[in-house]
Design a protein around this motif. Sequence first.
Motif: not given
Length: 399
Positions: A220-222, A287-290, A293-296, A305-306
């Motif tokens: 996410f930072i990247r 930001l919420r979209g990314e 995606r990572l949560e999935q 996980a969340s």
Amino acid sequence: MTQSGAMTDAAATPRSLAWVRRLVAIDTTSRDSNLPLIEVVAQYLREHDVEPHVLPDESGRKANLVATIPAADGGRVGGVVLSGHTDVVPVDGQEWDSDPFEAVVRDGRLYGRGTADMKGFIAVALEALPRMLATPLNEPIHLALTYDEEVGCLGGAQIVKQIADLGIAPRACIVGEPTSMRVITGHKSMNVVAVTFTGVAAHSSLTPNGVNAIEYAAAFIRFVREQAQRWREAGPFDEAYPVAYTTGGVNVVAGGIASNTVADRCRLELDFRTIPAVAPGNVLELLRGEAARLEQLMQAENPGASVDVEVLAAVPSFEAEDGSRTVELAVALGATEAAERVTYGTEAGQFAGTGIDTIVCGPGDIAQAHGPNEYVDLAQLLACEAFVDRLIEHLRAGD
């Protein structure tokens, strides 16, 4: 005095000096209560037969203050707001040459936490109170003091509602942030977002049994870094700002408990500051979209996980009205006309958002704010005193 408000006699002593010292001596770091300062100001106002509205937050530990110096006919509607925030940033870890909460004069400067940002402006307004009361005004002057500006303009969001509830309906507002007495006509939005990654802990020798929250936070930072780079390279751009594009970055990261344990939690905080061409809401959705995606991907490893996204602060951008009469007034009172926009946020966007013609103009330099040995030049306090004196005369009944 020159048109810019710079004093030629820097050795003169500002009338407001005692008030600045008094305010600086009250530690109002944002993590602490501002009530001791609010109580001092409220008592001073009452001693001059001005009854303040002290308006606590939900916790009861912080409060805004609104007070009105009425017009000669008793009118309390309309007029000009002088607005300042009472909180200051921490001094933790900073090396000061003197006690940051004891304002001292050295070489024509007044040093201390908040001298520039922005107890100097508040002190000038308070020192001028007797002259405001002694002058028959054709419209009122309002004082508006807020809490927690430094952590997201939280008090500012409330005080504009409180002013509306009081029925004051000011026509103009001067937010006295340190601008070297230049008229600032715009600033970017300021948004603070926390993102918490919740993974699954496991022994580091059994990594397939865990979900590493830090690794996903790093992705996410990247993503944030890459988006900030796109803004920098491709815009959109607004050359009115010293940094002409929207900026953003992750500035706080905390996660993990041991080197031999798969990290089950990582929390980061980022801020982004948008030019008017970029809607903060669109950035937040990006930001919420990314995060989704990572949560999935995390939940594909373990359904427990969340990722949680929380908006900690959202300060609106600010643009003065075209043909602003408040800009014209400030220049007539001795401020420097500067069709200038800045990258830092203020409460001006909150006042302007309610229809009040607003500018930012106050003593001191923003470059001196927040750091060790914060100071305001005495000449700046003198210039601000002259500015407020002229405001009082400008509002004298019959003018």
